[in-house]
Write an enzyme that holds these catalytic residues in place. Sequence first.
Site, PDB file in Angstrom:
ATOM      1  N   CYS A 114      82.463 -32.481 102.378  1.00 57.69           N
ATOM      2  CA  CYS A 114      82.284 -33.290 101.173  1.00 57.69           C
ATOM      3  C   CYS A 114      80.812 -33.702 101.042  1.00 57.69           C
ATOM      4  O   CYS A 114      80.076 -33.739 102.037  1.00 57.69           O
ATOM      5  CB  CYS A 114      83.142 -34.550 101.239  1.00 57.69           C
ATOM      6  SG  CYS A 114      84.875 -34.289 100.804  1.00 57.69           S
TER       7      CYS A 114
ATOM      8  N   CYS B 232      86.237 -39.912 102.842  1.00 59.34           N
ATOM      9  CA  CYS B 232      84.830 -40.250 102.637  1.00 59.34           C
ATOM     10  C   CYS B 232      84.601 -41.751 102.517  1.00 59.34           C
ATOM     11  O   CYS B 232      83.533 -42.236 102.858  1.00 59.34           O
ATOM     12  CB  CYS B 232      84.278 -39.487 101.447  1.00 59.34           C
ATOM     13  SG  CYS B 232      84.093 -37.753 101.883  1.00 59.34           S
TER      14      CYS B 232
ATOM     15  N   ASN C 255      78.330 -31.381  98.153  1.00 59.86           N
ATOM     16  CA  ASN C 255      79.383 -30.719  98.945  1.00 59.86           C
ATOM     17  C   ASN C 255      78.970 -29.304  99.330  1.00 59.86           C
ATOM     18  O   ASN C 255      78.278 -28.605  98.587  1.00 59.86           O
ATOM     19  CB  ASN C 255      80.746 -30.754  98.247  1.00 59.86           C
ATOM     20  CG  ASN C 255      80.745 -30.239  96.820  1.00 59.86           C
ATOM     21  OD1 ASN C 255      79.726 -30.227  96.157  1.00 59.86           O
ATOM     22  ND2 ASN C 255      81.897 -29.820  96.361  1.00 59.86           N
ATOM     23  N   VAL C 256      79.407 -28.904 100.520  1.00 61.85           N
ATOM     24  CA  VAL C 256      79.077 -27.593 101.094  1.00 61.85           C
ATOM     25  C   VAL C 256      80.380 -26.975 101.582  1.00 61.85           C
ATOM     26  O   VAL C 256      80.908 -27.381 102.626  1.00 61.85           O
ATOM     27  CB  VAL C 256      78.067 -27.733 102.256  1.00 61.85           C
ATOM     28  CG1 VAL C 256      77.713 -26.366 102.821  1.00 61.85           C
ATOM     29  CG2 VAL C 256      76.797 -28.466 101.801  1.00 61.85           C
ATOM     30  N   GLU C 257      80.892 -26.028 100.808  1.00 56.99           N
ATOM     31  CA  GLU C 257      82.208 -25.448 101.146  1.00 56.99           C
ATOM     32  C   GLU C 257      82.066 -24.276 102.112  1.00 56.99           C
ATOM     33  O   GLU C 257      80.966 -23.893 102.503  1.00 56.99           O
ATOM     34  CB  GLU C 257      82.915 -25.059  99.842  1.00 56.99           C
ATOM     35  CG  GLU C 257      83.172 -26.285  98.981  1.00 56.99           C
ATOM     36  CD  GLU C 257      83.945 -25.998  97.704  1.00 56.99           C
ATOM     37  OE1 GLU C 257      84.077 -24.815  97.311  1.00 56.99           O
ATOM     38  OE2 GLU C 257      84.413 -26.970  97.088  1.00 56.99           O
TER      39      GLU C 257
ATOM     40  N   GLU D  11      79.663 -36.524 100.759  1.00 57.56           N
ATOM     41  CA  GLU D  11      79.390 -37.726 101.557  1.00 57.56           C
ATOM     42  C   GLU D  11      79.002 -37.364 102.986  1.00 57.56           C
ATOM     43  O   GLU D  11      78.243 -38.086 103.633  1.00 57.56           O
ATOM     44  CB  GLU D  11      80.612 -38.651 101.558  1.00 57.56           C
ATOM     45  CG  GLU D  11      80.901 -39.314 100.212  1.00 57.56           C
ATOM     46  CD  GLU D  11      81.702 -38.455  99.238  1.00 57.56           C
ATOM     47  OE1 GLU D  11      81.820 -37.234  99.464  1.00 57.56           O
ATOM     48  OE2 GLU D  11      82.215 -38.994  98.257  1.00 57.56           O
TER      49      GLU D  11
HETATM   50  N1  THU Z   1      84.578 -33.609  97.234  1.00 57.71           N
HETATM   51  C1  THU Z   1      83.474 -34.290  97.664  1.00 57.71           C
HETATM   52  O1  THU Z   1      82.443 -33.682  97.961  1.00 57.71           O
HETATM   53  N2  THU Z   1      83.550 -35.640  97.758  1.00 57.71           N
HETATM   54  C2  THU Z   1      84.626 -36.380  97.369  1.00 57.71           C
HETATM   55  O2  THU Z   1      84.646 -37.590  97.580  1.00 57.71           O
HETATM   56  C3  THU Z   1      85.743 -35.723  96.672  1.00 57.71           C
HETATM   57  C4  THU Z   1      85.834 -34.254  96.892  1.00 57.71           C
HETATM   58  C5  THU Z   1      84.493 -32.146  97.179  1.00 57.71           C
HETATM   59  C6  THU Z   1      85.233 -31.429  98.283  1.00 57.71           C
HETATM   60  C7  THU Z   1      85.423 -30.059  97.676  1.00 57.71           C
HETATM   61  O3  THU Z   1      84.254 -29.286  97.959  1.00 57.71           O
HETATM   62  C8  THU Z   1      85.512 -30.310  96.185  1.00 57.71           C
HETATM   63  O4  THU Z   1      85.072 -31.654  95.978  1.00 57.71           O
HETATM   64  C9  THU Z   1      86.916 -30.177  95.617  1.00 57.71           C
HETATM   65  O5  THU Z   1      87.815 -30.921  96.347  1.00 57.71           O
END
Ligand code: THU
Length: 138
Positions: A59, A95, A48-50, A61
């Site tokens: 996410c 996702c 994940n890359v916020e 994915e």
């Molecule tokens: N997140 C994912 O990367 N994939 C998922 O299927 C569930 C949630 C990440 C998004 C966010 O950066 C962090 O989890 C908290 O929600």
Amino acid sequence: MTETSAETWETLRSLANEAMTKAYAPYSKFPVGVAALVDDGRFVTGANVENASYGLGLCAECSLVSNLIMTGGGKLVAFACVDGDGNTLMPCGRCRQLLYEHSAPGMLLDTLSGIKTIDEVLPDAFGPRTLQTYQDAH
Ligand code: THU
């Protein structure tokens, strides 16, 4: 279709854990790593890359699907997702849709309740065939 053995699942979990260490999650502090086996035998991963604009966060994915396309495409055969502790994590609803688009028929996912197919985690899915069927009829 490539076989999915116990060894494949071990590899997928290990690659997902490795990818998780690359997550950029300073806001949620919830790193996620994913890995998938592609129908040509290669593996793709993502994290994940916020973003400071919270709603724009990607996410893990999204990262995996981008890697899939950028490294030659193909269909996803098996998929694993882990949280920051390395525990199996269920992909969020959005996702599941992202994965469905690129899934091989019968794609398998490592879930909290065992190995499941993409059709079990996204029943009666909307997808490319829905659009094709409509277009063919008009
Ligand atoms: N997140 C994912 O990367 N994939 C998922 O299927 C569930 C949630 C990440 C998004 C966010 O950066 C962090 O989890 C908290 O929600």
